[in-house]
Design a protein around this motif. Sequence first.
Motif, PDB file in Angstrom:
ATOM      1  N   ARG A 120       0.856  -1.197   0.000  1.00 18.42           N
ATOM      2  CA  ARG A 120       0.000   0.000   0.000  1.00 18.42           C
ATOM      3  C   ARG A 120       0.887   1.241   0.000  1.00 18.42           C
ATOM      4  N   ARG A 121       0.326   2.365  -0.430  1.00 18.47           N
ATOM      5  CA  ARG A 121       1.066   3.628  -0.341  1.00 18.47           C
ATOM      6  C   ARG A 121       1.070   4.141   1.091  1.00 18.47           C
TER       7      ARG A 121
ATOM      8  N   GLY B 252      -4.310   2.928   3.137  1.00 18.57           N
ATOM      9  CA  GLY B 252      -4.616   3.118   1.723  1.00 18.57           C
ATOM     10  C   GLY B 252      -5.070   1.842   1.030  1.00 18.57           C
ATOM     11  N   PRO B 253      -5.529   1.994  -0.206  1.00 24.30           N
ATOM     12  CA  PRO B 253      -5.964   0.823  -0.967  1.00 24.30           C
ATOM     13  C   PRO B 253      -4.781  -0.090  -1.299  1.00 24.30           C
ATOM     14  N   ILE B 254      -5.062  -1.356  -1.499  1.00 25.30           N
ATOM     15  CA  ILE B 254      -4.019  -2.322  -1.842  1.00 25.30           C
ATOM     16  C   ILE B 254      -3.564  -2.082  -3.273  1.00 25.30           C
TER      17      ILE B 254
ATOM     18  N   GLU C 213      -0.349  -7.534  -4.304  1.00 29.20           N
ATOM     19  CA  GLU C 213      -0.304  -8.594  -3.302  1.00 29.20           C
ATOM     20  C   GLU C 213       0.112  -9.892  -3.967  1.00 29.20           C
TER      21      GLU C 213
END
Length: 70
Positions: free
Chosen positions: A34-35, A39-41, A44
């Motif tokens: 993530r940032r 935050g959003p993924i 992965e």
Amino acid sequence: MRDELIRRETPRGTVRVLVAFARVRGGGWLWIARRSMAGPILGEGRGTTYEIVRAAVEEWMEQEAERLTR
């Protein structure tokens, strides 16, 4: 579980991504990038050993740095 801040220098600046590594029940490792913590993924994956997972993250980060600086 371990968190690592990975940085990549690019011509347009530094790209920073927080990567969480975790052992998976039954064996193996999982990584999530993530940032920021909430935050959003961005990416992965999983693998059998930490070394394999870390190498996959390094390769992914090279591509991600290029994408994020376009």
